[in-house]
Enzyme design. Sequence first.
Site, PDB file in Angstrom:
ATOM      1  N   GLY A  29     -20.905  26.504 -13.710  1.00 28.63           N
ATOM      2  CA  GLY A  29     -21.922  26.256 -14.731  1.00 28.63           C
ATOM      3  C   GLY A  29     -21.472  26.886 -16.034  1.00 28.63           C
ATOM      4  O   GLY A  29     -22.160  27.707 -16.631  1.00 28.63           O
ATOM      5  N   SER A  87     -22.493  25.870 -21.034  1.00 27.94           N
ATOM      6  CA  SER A  87     -23.523  26.192 -22.029  1.00 27.94           C
ATOM      7  C   SER A  87     -24.314  27.409 -21.573  1.00 27.94           C
ATOM      8  O   SER A  87     -24.120  27.905 -20.462  1.00 27.94           O
ATOM      9  CB  SER A  87     -24.466  24.994 -22.252  1.00 27.94           C
ATOM     10  OG  SER A  87     -25.234  24.757 -21.085  1.00 27.94           O
ATOM     11  N   TYR A  94     -25.944  30.863 -20.579  1.00 24.41           N
ATOM     12  CA  TYR A  94     -25.390  32.115 -20.080  1.00 24.41           C
ATOM     13  C   TYR A  94     -24.036  31.941 -19.395  1.00 24.41           C
ATOM     14  O   TYR A  94     -23.205  32.836 -19.403  1.00 24.41           O
ATOM     15  CB  TYR A  94     -26.383  32.791 -19.135  1.00 24.41           C
ATOM     16  CG  TYR A  94     -27.478  33.552 -19.857  1.00 24.41           C
ATOM     17  CD1 TYR A  94     -27.169  34.501 -20.829  1.00 24.41           C
ATOM     18  CD2 TYR A  94     -28.823  33.339 -19.566  1.00 24.41           C
ATOM     19  CE1 TYR A  94     -28.161  35.218 -21.486  1.00 24.41           C
ATOM     20  CE2 TYR A  94     -29.826  34.059 -20.223  1.00 24.41           C
ATOM     21  CZ  TYR A  94     -29.486  34.998 -21.180  1.00 24.41           C
ATOM     22  OH  TYR A  94     -30.460  35.709 -21.826  1.00 24.41           O
ATOM     23  N   PHE A 123     -20.768  19.929 -15.394  1.00 29.85           N
ATOM     24  CA  PHE A 123     -21.007  18.489 -15.309  1.00 29.85           C
ATOM     25  C   PHE A 123     -21.459  18.012 -16.684  1.00 29.85           C
ATOM     26  O   PHE A 123     -22.611  18.184 -17.052  1.00 29.85           O
ATOM     27  CB  PHE A 123     -22.092  18.229 -14.262  1.00 29.85           C
ATOM     28  CG  PHE A 123     -22.139  16.817 -13.752  1.00 29.85           C
ATOM     29  CD1 PHE A 123     -21.062  15.955 -13.901  1.00 29.85           C
ATOM     30  CD2 PHE A 123     -23.272  16.341 -13.097  1.00 29.85           C
ATOM     31  CE1 PHE A 123     -21.101  14.650 -13.409  1.00 29.85           C
ATOM     32  CE2 PHE A 123     -23.334  15.033 -12.606  1.00 29.85           C
ATOM     33  CZ  PHE A 123     -22.245  14.197 -12.760  1.00 29.85           C
ATOM     34  N   GLU A 124     -20.535  17.489 -17.469  1.00 28.40           N
ATOM     35  CA  GLU A 124     -20.842  17.078 -18.838  1.00 28.40           C
ATOM     36  C   GLU A 124     -20.326  15.669 -19.109  1.00 28.40           C
ATOM     37  O   GLU A 124     -19.502  15.154 -18.364  1.00 28.40           O
ATOM     38  CB  GLU A 124     -20.205  18.065 -19.836  1.00 28.40           C
ATOM     39  CG  GLU A 124     -20.674  19.513 -19.698  1.00 28.40           C
ATOM     40  CD  GLU A 124     -22.127  19.737 -20.113  1.00 28.40           C
ATOM     41  OE1 GLU A 124     -22.769  18.804 -20.648  1.00 28.40           O
ATOM     42  OE2 GLU A 124     -22.632  20.856 -19.893  1.00 28.40           O
ATOM     43  N   ASP A 155     -19.746  17.235 -10.231  1.00 25.09           N
ATOM     44  CA  ASP A 155     -20.941  17.820  -9.626  1.00 25.09           C
ATOM     45  C   ASP A 155     -20.598  19.139  -8.931  1.00 25.09           C
ATOM     46  O   ASP A 155     -19.955  19.149  -7.888  1.00 25.09           O
ATOM     47  CB  ASP A 155     -21.532  16.817  -8.622  1.00 25.09           C
ATOM     48  CG  ASP A 155     -22.766  17.352  -7.921  1.00 25.09           C
ATOM     49  OD1 ASP A 155     -23.236  18.446  -8.304  1.00 25.09           O
ATOM     50  OD2 ASP A 155     -23.263  16.680  -6.996  1.00 25.09           O
ATOM     51  N   ALA A 156     -21.051  20.246  -9.524  1.00 27.10           N
ATOM     52  CA  ALA A 156     -20.727  21.576  -8.978  1.00 27.10           C
ATOM     53  C   ALA A 156     -21.382  21.818  -7.620  1.00 27.10           C
ATOM     54  O   ALA A 156     -21.012  22.747  -6.907  1.00 27.10           O
ATOM     55  CB  ALA A 156     -21.139  22.663  -9.964  1.00 27.10           C
ATOM     56  N   ALA A 173     -28.005  25.539 -13.772  1.00 29.62           N
ATOM     57  CA  ALA A 173     -29.419  25.211 -13.974  1.00 29.62           C
ATOM     58  C   ALA A 173     -29.482  23.695 -13.974  1.00 29.62           C
ATOM     59  O   ALA A 173     -28.952  23.055 -14.868  1.00 29.62           O
ATOM     60  CB  ALA A 173     -29.914  25.765 -15.305  1.00 29.62           C
ATOM     61  N   TYR A 181     -43.513  30.571 -14.059  1.00 30.27           N
ATOM     62  CA  TYR A 181     -42.149  30.961 -13.710  1.00 30.27           C
ATOM     63  C   TYR A 181     -42.088  31.769 -12.412  1.00 30.27           C
ATOM     64  O   TYR A 181     -41.910  31.210 -11.341  1.00 30.27           O
ATOM     65  CB  TYR A 181     -41.488  31.727 -14.875  1.00 30.27           C
ATOM     66  CG  TYR A 181     -39.989  31.630 -14.830  1.00 30.27           C
ATOM     67  CD1 TYR A 181     -39.300  30.765 -15.673  1.00 30.27           C
ATOM     68  CD2 TYR A 181     -39.244  32.352 -13.910  1.00 30.27           C
ATOM     69  CE1 TYR A 181     -37.921  30.646 -15.610  1.00 30.27           C
ATOM     70  CE2 TYR A 181     -37.865  32.243 -13.830  1.00 30.27           C
ATOM     71  CZ  TYR A 181     -37.207  31.389 -14.687  1.00 30.27           C
ATOM     72  OH  TYR A 181     -35.844  31.268 -14.604  1.00 30.27           O
TER      73      TYR A 181
END
Length: 405
Positions: A51, A54, A56, A77-78, A114-115, A143, A238
């Site tokens: 991840g 972007s 963190y 995944f971009e 796809d992670a 995320a 949350y």
Amino acid sequence: MIIKPKVRGFICTTTHPLGCERNVAEQIATTRANIPESERDKGPKNVLVIGASSGYGLAARVTAAFGYGASTLGVFFEKPGTEKKPGTAGWYNAAAFDKFAKAEGLYSKAINGDAFSHEAREKAIELIKQDMGQIDLVVYSLASPVRKLPDSGELKRSALKPIGETYTATAIDTNKDAIVEASVEPATEEEIADTVTVMGGEDWELWVDALDKAGVLAPGARSVAFSYIGTEITWPIYWHGALGKAKEDLDRAAGELDARLGQHGGGANVAVLKSVVTQASAAIPVMPLYISMVYKVMKEQGLHEGTIDQLNRLYRERLYSTQGQNGELATDEAGRLRLDDWELRDDVQQACQDLWPQVTTENLFTLTDYAGYKREFLKLFGFERDDVDYEADVDPVAEFDVVQL
């Protein structure tokens, strides 16, 4: 092409390649200022960031590479840009990172896919064996609203919903810059379970397990995953909501992984970070208003930190602190590394509690730092930078050292 921001809901559908590159350059400069040359050899040497494009995760990669001179492998995944359409911000962030790292003589490689898939893990292991040998830090920073289960191929979706009863609270309609009453229906049992499947610790465990079995974890290797706990203002949606159940599962996984990595002198922790403007937090009801308030309060008190400041502090004062007694990390009673400590100060939270009932559409920009929130939000996509000419032509195609799955 000339690219202008187009915002739909909580997503900006356009991105600016040069703006994204400048954002990454700024994070690198901050890291160099925060981490002295004398501490460079105290940090990790070979880092995998899951991840990494972007928020963190990107900041974790920048800190490892430019704070400690680490070789890094990033998974994300971009969407790449084409001649006709800009790609995602994460694509340009990753391209910029690769460019700057290579200019510095640092090893940088990326996997775009796809992670959550076994294929991504297999490719990562292959690259680590081929280029890096063993890794000493695994950062888990995914995320995602959806996860395709690696064995069955079944799609699970996460739900940003409360548990038990409908949650109604003051929020910002970010399209109209207006204060509204937002209501969110409670999650069903299935939605809660699916949220844990998507955002919980299972995939983190699968990654560490695969890396361990492949023999690519160095002795003393550590792993860290990111979480947010927040306060009473955001708890219903949350920590006490479906997302909180997933984050509790992350704590469970950290315990299991800590015991496993501890056998070789390493360990695993959840790092609890502060609220910042990211593509992920923009999607959570109430968060834009809360962040606008907490940014104003923390800026006034000289306590404000952005994404990169938090990660620099995580590495320097927690993960690789010279203060650590006999290799023990400073954690809370649940074994978490807390970097939300300044945000959770009583004076900061009391100021937010006092502000919250006073905010109206009319005073939104004066009572809170909503202007700062909007600017930071657009900046995520490469806009609102003073050092970029947005009337100038820019090439949306960016090529770099990335394996496409």
